[in-house]
Design a protein around this motif. Structure first.
Motif, PDB file in Angstrom:
ATOM      1  N   GLY A  20     -52.582  29.729  36.890  1.00  0.00           N
ATOM      2  CA  GLY A  20     -51.194  29.886  37.276  1.00  0.00           C
ATOM      3  C   GLY A  20     -51.001  29.742  38.765  1.00  0.00           C
ATOM      4  O   GLY A  20     -51.905  29.372  39.513  1.00  0.00           O
ATOM      5  N   ASN A  21     -49.813  30.028  39.222  1.00  0.00           N
ATOM      6  CA  ASN A  21     -49.474  29.921  40.625  1.00  0.00           C
ATOM      7  C   ASN A  21     -50.069  31.100  41.376  1.00  0.00           C
ATOM      8  O   ASN A  21     -49.599  32.224  41.250  1.00  0.00           O
ATOM      9  CB  ASN A  21     -47.943  29.900  40.772  1.00  0.00           C
ATOM     10  N   ASP A  22     -51.106  30.822  42.165  1.00  0.00           N
ATOM     11  CA  ASP A  22     -51.731  31.855  42.985  1.00  0.00           C
ATOM     12  C   ASP A  22     -52.290  32.997  42.139  1.00  0.00           C
ATOM     13  O   ASP A  22     -51.939  34.162  42.311  1.00  0.00           O
ATOM     14  CB  ASP A  22     -50.725  32.389  44.003  1.00  0.00           C
ATOM     15  N   GLN A  23     -53.183  32.676  41.222  1.00  0.00           N
ATOM     16  CA  GLN A  23     -53.806  33.676  40.354  1.00  0.00           C
ATOM     17  C   GLN A  23     -55.330  33.660  40.515  1.00  0.00           C
ATOM     18  O   GLN A  23     -56.060  33.464  39.547  1.00  0.00           O
ATOM     19  CB  GLN A  23     -53.442  33.392  38.896  1.00  0.00           C
ATOM     20  N   PRO A  24     -55.848  33.844  41.733  1.00  0.00           N
ATOM     21  CA  PRO A  24     -57.302  33.775  41.892  1.00  0.00           C
ATOM     22  C   PRO A  24     -57.999  35.035  41.400  1.00  0.00           C
ATOM     23  O   PRO A  24     -57.370  36.082  41.207  1.00  0.00           O
ATOM     24  CB  PRO A  24     -57.463  33.635  43.413  1.00  0.00           C
TER      25      PRO A  24
ATOM     26  N   TYR B 266     -39.326  31.801  46.504  1.00  0.00           N
ATOM     27  CA  TYR B 266     -39.360  31.345  45.115  1.00  0.00           C
ATOM     28  C   TYR B 266     -40.277  30.131  45.040  1.00  0.00           C
ATOM     29  O   TYR B 266     -40.200  29.223  45.881  1.00  0.00           O
ATOM     30  CB  TYR B 266     -37.970  30.951  44.608  1.00  0.00           C
ATOM     31  N   SER B 267     -41.152  30.120  44.065  1.00  0.00           N
ATOM     32  CA  SER B 267     -42.033  28.967  43.867  1.00  0.00           C
ATOM     33  C   SER B 267     -42.108  28.642  42.389  1.00  0.00           C
ATOM     34  O   SER B 267     -41.995  29.524  41.528  1.00  0.00           O
ATOM     35  CB  SER B 267     -43.435  29.249  44.424  1.00  0.00           C
ATOM     36  N   THR B 268     -42.295  27.366  42.098  1.00  0.00           N
ATOM     37  CA  THR B 268     -42.428  26.911  40.721  1.00  0.00           C
ATOM     38  C   THR B 268     -43.438  25.773  40.688  1.00  0.00           C
ATOM     39  O   THR B 268     -43.606  25.048  41.681  1.00  0.00           O
ATOM     40  CB  THR B 268     -41.074  26.445  40.151  1.00  0.00           C
ATOM     41  N   ARG B 269     -44.093  25.612  39.562  1.00  0.00           N
ATOM     42  CA  ARG B 269     -45.158  24.619  39.456  1.00  0.00           C
ATOM     43  C   ARG B 269     -45.346  24.251  37.992  1.00  0.00           C
ATOM     44  O   ARG B 269     -45.424  25.129  37.130  1.00  0.00           O
ATOM     45  CB  ARG B 269     -46.453  25.203  40.034  1.00  0.00           C
ATOM     46  N   ASP B 270     -45.376  22.950  37.698  1.00  0.00           N
ATOM     47  CA  ASP B 270     -45.669  22.509  36.336  1.00  0.00           C
ATOM     48  C   ASP B 270     -47.148  22.640  36.013  1.00  0.00           C
ATOM     49  O   ASP B 270     -47.522  22.861  34.858  1.00  0.00           O
ATOM     50  CB  ASP B 270     -45.242  21.051  36.143  1.00  0.00           C
ATOM     51  N   GLY B 271     -47.997  22.469  37.031  1.00  0.00           N
ATOM     52  CA  GLY B 271     -49.418  22.655  36.838  1.00  0.00           C
ATOM     53  C   GLY B 271     -50.188  21.364  36.630  1.00  0.00           C
ATOM     54  O   GLY B 271     -49.645  20.356  36.167  1.00  0.00           O
ATOM     55  N   TYR B 272     -51.455  21.424  36.974  1.00  0.00           N
ATOM     56  CA  TYR B 272     -52.349  20.279  36.817  1.00  0.00           C
ATOM     57  C   TYR B 272     -52.675  20.008  35.358  1.00  0.00           C
ATOM     58  O   TYR B 272     -52.857  18.873  34.938  1.00  0.00           O
ATOM     59  CB  TYR B 272     -53.627  20.559  37.616  1.00  0.00           C
TER      60      TYR B 272
ATOM     61  N   ASP C  79     -47.417  25.851  33.368  1.00  0.00           N
ATOM     62  CA  ASP C  79     -46.259  26.149  34.209  1.00  0.00           C
ATOM     63  C   ASP C  79     -46.387  27.540  34.836  1.00  0.00           C
ATOM     64  O   ASP C  79     -47.008  28.446  34.260  1.00  0.00           O
ATOM     65  CB  ASP C  79     -44.967  26.126  33.389  1.00  0.00           C
ATOM     66  N   SER C  80     -45.758  27.714  36.000  1.00  0.00           N
ATOM     67  CA  SER C  80     -45.708  29.034  36.622  1.00  0.00           C
ATOM     68  C   SER C  80     -44.489  29.136  37.520  1.00  0.00           C
ATOM     69  O   SER C  80     -44.003  28.133  38.052  1.00  0.00           O
ATOM     70  CB  SER C  80     -46.983  29.307  37.430  1.00  0.00           C
ATOM     71  N   GLN C  81     -44.004  30.349  37.667  1.00  0.00           N
ATOM     72  CA  GLN C  81     -42.891  30.650  38.568  1.00  0.00           C
ATOM     73  C   GLN C  81     -43.134  32.026  39.178  1.00  0.00           C
ATOM     74  O   GLN C  81     -43.743  32.894  38.555  1.00  0.00           O
ATOM     75  CB  GLN C  81     -41.543  30.672  37.827  1.00  0.00           C
ATOM     76  N   ARG C  82     -42.653  32.194  40.408  1.00  0.00           N
ATOM     77  CA  ARG C  82     -42.752  33.511  41.038  1.00  0.00           C
ATOM     78  C   ARG C  82     -41.588  33.699  42.004  1.00  0.00           C
ATOM     79  O   ARG C  82     -41.263  32.813  42.793  1.00  0.00           O
ATOM     80  CB  ARG C  82     -44.074  33.683  41.793  1.00  0.00           C
TER      81      ARG C  82
ATOM     82  N   GLY D 285     -44.414  34.825  36.386  1.00  0.00           N
ATOM     83  CA  GLY D 285     -44.658  34.333  35.038  1.00  0.00           C
ATOM     84  C   GLY D 285     -45.498  33.067  35.072  1.00  0.00           C
ATOM     85  O   GLY D 285     -45.253  32.186  35.903  1.00  0.00           O
ATOM     86  N   PHE D 286     -46.488  32.965  34.198  1.00  0.00           N
ATOM     87  CA  PHE D 286     -47.307  31.750  34.177  1.00  0.00           C
ATOM     88  C   PHE D 286     -47.961  31.570  32.812  1.00  0.00           C
ATOM     89  O   PHE D 286     -48.273  32.530  32.113  1.00  0.00           O
ATOM     90  CB  PHE D 286     -48.372  31.769  35.267  1.00  0.00           C
ATOM     91  N   GLN D 287     -48.145  30.316  32.455  1.00  0.00           N
ATOM     92  CA  GLN D 287     -48.847  29.953  31.241  1.00  0.00           C
ATOM     93  C   GLN D 287     -50.346  29.861  31.523  1.00  0.00           C
ATOM     94  O   GLN D 287     -50.752  29.558  32.643  1.00  0.00           O
ATOM     95  CB  GLN D 287     -48.324  28.615  30.722  1.00  0.00           C
ATOM     96  N   VAL D 288     -51.152  30.108  30.508  1.00  0.00           N
ATOM     97  CA  VAL D 288     -52.613  30.127  30.652  1.00  0.00           C
ATOM     98  C   VAL D 288     -53.213  29.007  29.814  1.00  0.00           C
ATOM     99  O   VAL D 288     -53.248  29.105  28.581  1.00  0.00           O
ATOM    100  CB  VAL D 288     -53.198  31.484  30.229  1.00  0.00           C
ATOM    101  N   PRO D 289     -53.683  27.922  30.448  1.00  0.00           N
ATOM    102  CA  PRO D 289     -54.193  26.783  29.671  1.00  0.00           C
ATOM    103  C   PRO D 289     -55.532  27.038  29.003  1.00  0.00           C
ATOM    104  O   PRO D 289     -55.892  26.325  28.064  1.00  0.00           O
ATOM    105  CB  PRO D 289     -54.302  25.664  30.704  1.00  0.00           C
ATOM    106  N   GLY D 290     -56.299  28.023  29.474  1.00  0.00           N
ATOM    107  CA  GLY D 290     -57.519  28.409  28.787  1.00  0.00           C
ATOM    108  C   GLY D 290     -58.743  27.606  29.170  1.00  0.00           C
ATOM    109  O   GLY D 290     -58.663  26.575  29.838  1.00  0.00           O
ATOM    110  N   PRO D 291     -59.936  28.048  28.712  1.00  0.00           N
ATOM    111  CA  PRO D 291     -61.208  27.398  29.073  1.00  0.00           C
ATOM    112  C   PRO D 291     -61.522  26.218  28.166  1.00  0.00           C
ATOM    113  O   PRO D 291     -61.064  26.132  27.029  1.00  0.00           O
ATOM    114  CB  PRO D 291     -62.226  28.517  28.882  1.00  0.00           C
ATOM    115  N   LEU D 292     -62.361  25.314  28.694  1.00  0.00           N
ATOM    116  CA  LEU D 292     -62.807  24.137  27.947  1.00  0.00           C
ATOM    117  C   LEU D 292     -64.328  24.129  27.849  1.00  0.00           C
ATOM    118  O   LEU D 292     -65.025  24.685  28.709  1.00  0.00           O
ATOM    119  CB  LEU D 292     -62.358  22.851  28.641  1.00  0.00           C
ATOM    120  N   SER D 293     -64.842  23.463  26.831  1.00  0.00           N
ATOM    121  CA  SER D 293     -66.278  23.211  26.767  1.00  0.00           C
ATOM    122  C   SER D 293     -66.643  22.163  27.811  1.00  0.00           C
ATOM    123  O   SER D 293     -65.776  21.474  28.357  1.00  0.00           O
ATOM    124  CB  SER D 293     -66.673  22.722  25.374  1.00  0.00           C
TER     125      SER D 293
END
Length: 780
Positions: free
Chosen positions: A156-160, A273-279, A284-287, A314-322
């Protein structure tokens, strides 16, 4: 299901809404941020000695803003001055000060003076050091400090995921291991956990970094230490400033701030305010952040400041990949189980997402009486946190409030000394929350399978000296810390529903499992002494050595975990491990200072840990255990060299060697998730006085173990960033940046497992591909 009798302290019961109001969202609207202490009669029973203190004190003529450094306080003294001759934004950024101020009188400079005199690992990151950077995250703000590892995690947006010296290394999705402060007041909840995305580093005037035991005198109870994000004030930053940025992956950000001072009053407000569709897909994320502080000089010896902040994240979590899917297409969201190709959660179907809103308010007052300084602060935070995990964990809805009291005393007969001769402090956080658990049915909230009422309290009381002994300063200190964690199981059905997806038939199957009581009551306490010795071999240089103890109690995320879930199945119940508190003994030595064109900061440490809190996941659910014996060894090396009048170099290098010690399961293996070497290096060239360009490399040169069994590793990587800044005038600048210039595919972070059992386990969290950003800053 029968729960425990309601024997909690009345103050704890006060903070938690009823289950009905939680579900209706009514409690989140309570205007608790500005609630006066007098309105909480149940708190009157708390003894004064137990009321903590999270902000030190200072002489009334010093500029301190909301520093948490020893001897600091709130003031309204006029310190805004013209910038030094020939120094524009680019010069300020190079030396860590803010353009338009004299570095001799700013709160940032005074904080540096105090932290540099501290016998331990400290640093200050000024806003000037972030000039020219776009899409500034907490990781970007802190990457100039060795010893801090901040890696993108949830996408997400700034979620380290942030850790210092391995403290909180394996935690997710809610972090622990550090005391996070804003203007000297904790952002952590009463159980020690925090949501890192609630902090916007762009809104800070400067950041104080207390690595290791140096955070103890702020009330930190962790191996890692503390971070304090200091807001600008109307006295320090009058006028109006507007920033705007845009770039790749749908990124857009705007901030606006205004400050003013009239006589003995000042005020400062910020909104961003920030928004991002994501890589990636489902990224997506917004703050939104709103912050305000106002100060008043009540007399020659008393100053006060009030704070208010609101964050909606608020942000969506795309999850891990193999590994195979990551190498094929790192932009995809986690697709779930694909036999022989991917074993992990299904973000496409389950749509994991986090929505967190927090309202914080408080005040801080400083008074001086001769050589004595007193500082008292109160704060309240209301948090509404909804996390839609994949089906293996389900929905988790948590709402509740936390009340903080901080007190600090300092005796400073020598006003020219950087540190007080004696200091005492207390930090007390008490809070309560309700948490409801629901099944995630293809992204929709379904049947409830659990609910709990949480009560927590954390107390830290300490005192210490800074004693001149010839050419040395001896700094003994001791603190007492106590933490309580109580859970009342409020789920009142005899069975828990369960949902399982049959991948062979494509059908969803409901069933039930017996419900058992998950209530528990835990208490932890410890004494944490420390002894520091410092010496100043030359002007602007400090050498130090120390021995210290640290203590960290588990959070509710450690003590209550859904269990039995999987990529296609909801949980069957809960784990309630009877965990011990993590403790450590740390030896540390370092040397920081400057000479001519060179600044340096070198620290080495060795920590012997007992009962380290080790948190791992199987890809669907997580659990925490105590490791018996572990050790953490590290070297933290930072520096800046002015090679020529136009060319400067900076380096932050962190070496980490974290190991189990004859563990019955993992032997002497490396603890997973910690890069052994982590390098951030940059070269900056000033083309003209107002225009500079910079190249930066972020390099992890060695594979990182993903599991504690050390059978699976992530690959080394190096990411190159290029940025430029042009100061058109003192009040107007433009800047641009290219991230990941060579568009490499890399795993910026991974899940951490006990043992990887199949090579197609989904554990890799891809970093962003090549990205372009541009921004402008206008100040009136």
């Amino acid at each position: 299901m029968a729960g425990r009798s309601d024997d909690r302290p009345p103050a704890a019961r006060f903070f938690r809404p009823s289950r009905a109001s939680r579900r209706a969202g009514i409690a989140a609207a309570l205007p608790m941020a500005a609630l006066p202490v007098a309105a909480i009669p149940s708190l009157a029973a708390i003894p004064v000695a137990a009321i903590p203190l999270a902000a030190l004190l200072i002489a009334p003529d010093a500029a301190q803003a909301q520093s948490a450094a020893a001897g600091s306080a709130v003031t309204l003294d006029e310190v805004v001055v013209e910038g030094t001759a020939g120094q524009g934004a680019e010069g300020a950024a190079a030396n860590g000060t803010s353009a338009g101020r004299s570095s001799a009188v700013t709160p940032e400079a005074e904080a540096r003076r105090r932290l540099e005199a501290t016998p331990g690992a400290t640093a200050v990151v000024g806003a000037g050091q972030l000039v020219g950077k776009a899409d500034v995250t907490i990781a970007d703000a802190l990457n100039s400090v060795p010893g801090i590892i901040a890696s993108a995690f949830l996408g997400g947006n700034d979620q380290p995921k942030i850790h210092i010296r391995g403290s909180g290394l394996q935690t997710n999705p809610t972090e622990r291991g550090l005391l996070m402060l804003q203007d000297g007041l904790p952002i952590n909840r009463a159980d020690g956990s925090y949501v890192v995305g609630l902090i916007d580093a762009r809104l800070a005037d400067f950041i104080e970094v207390f690595r290791g035991y140096t955070g103890n005198r702020l009330g930190a109870q962790t191996l890692g230490g503390a971070l304090n994000f200091v807001s600008p004030t109307g006295s320090q930053k009058p006028g109006v400033e507007i920033d705007a940025e845009a770039g790749s992956f749908g990124y857009a950000m705007t901030t606006a701030s205004a400050g003013t001072r009239q006589g003995n009053l000042d005020a400062f407000g910020q909104v961003s305010y920030s928004t991002r569709d994501g890589y990636r897909d489902w990224n997506d994320s917004q703050r939104t952040n709103v912050a305000f502080n106002a100060g008043a000089k009540l007399s020659d010896t008393v100053s006060t400041r009030a704070f208010f902040a609101y964050t909606d994240l608020g942000f969506q979590v795309p999850g891990p990949l193999s590994r195979q899917l990551f190498e094929t297409d790192p932009t995809q969201a986690a697709p779930g189980l694909i036999p022989g190709i991917n074993a992990g959660p299904n973000s496409v179907r389950d749509q994991p997402r986090r929505d967190t809103a927090q309202t914080r308010g408080g005040s801080r007052t400083t008074a001086t009486f001769g050589d004595s300084l007193f500082d008292v602060a109160f704060g309240y935070a209301w948090t509404d946190d909804t996390f839609r995990f994949p089906i293996g964990t389900g929905y988790r809805d948590t709402t509740g409030g936390d009340f903080t009291t901080t007190l600090r005393y300092a005796y400073q007969p020598d006003k020219s000394a950087a540190l007080p001769l004696f200091e005492a402090n207390a930090l007390y956080v008490v809070g309560a929350a309700g948490r409801d658990y629901f099944i995630n049915n293809q992204g929709a909230q379904s049947l409830q399978y659990g609910s709990s009422d949480f009560d927590a309290a954390s107390l830290s009381v300490g005192a210490g000296f800074n004693l001149p002994v010839g050419a040395f300063t001896l700094s003994p200190a001791i603190a007492y810390q106590r933490a309580t964690r109580d859970n009342e199981d409020t789920y009142d059905l005899s069975t828990r529903p369960r949902l399982v997806y049959n991948q062979n038939t494509g059908k969803w199957i409901w069933s039930t499992r017996p419900a058992t009581d998950t209530s528990f009551s835990r208490a932890y306490d410890a004494w944490t002494p420390s002894l520091g010795l410092s010496w100043h071999p030359a002007e602007g240089q400090t050498m130090f050595a120390s021995m210290s103890r640290s203590f960290e109690a588990p959070t509710f995320d450690d003590l209550l975990e859904p269990t039995g879930g999987g990529p296609n199945a909801s949980p069957i119940g809960f784990l309630t491990p009877d965990l011990k508190a993590q403790t450590a003994t740390t030896a540390e030595a370092g040397w920081r200072g400057s000479a001519g064109r060179l600044d340096w900061d070198v620290v080495t440490y060795y920590s012997w840990l007992d009962n380290e809190l080790i948190r791992t996941t199987d890809g669907s659910t997580a659990s925490t255990v105590n490791a018996d014996k572990t050790s953490h060894f590290g070297i933290e090396l930072g520096g800046r060299l002015q090679i020529t009048d136009r060319l400067a170099a900076r380096l932050a290098y962190t070496f980490q060697d974290f190991e189990f010690d004859h563990d019955p399961v993992y032997g002497d293996n490396q603890i997973a998730g910690a890069p052994r070497h982590y390098v951030i290096a940059a070269l900056r060239y000033a083309i003209t006085a107002p225009w500079w360009v910079e190249g930066e490399v972020q390099w992890t040169p060695q594979a990182i173990p993903i599991d504690n069994a050390n059978t699976f590793y992530s690959d080394p990587y190096a990411v190159v960033n290029v940025r430029t800044n042009y100061a058109v005038s003192p009040g107007f600048s433009v800047y641009g940046e290219v991230r990941n210039l060579f568009d490499i595919d890399y795993a910026g972070a991974t899940l951490v497992l006990g043992r990887v059992t199949q090579p197609f386990q989904a554990v890799f969290l891809p970093g962003d591909g090549r990205a372009f950003y541009a921004g402008t800053r206008v100040r009136f």
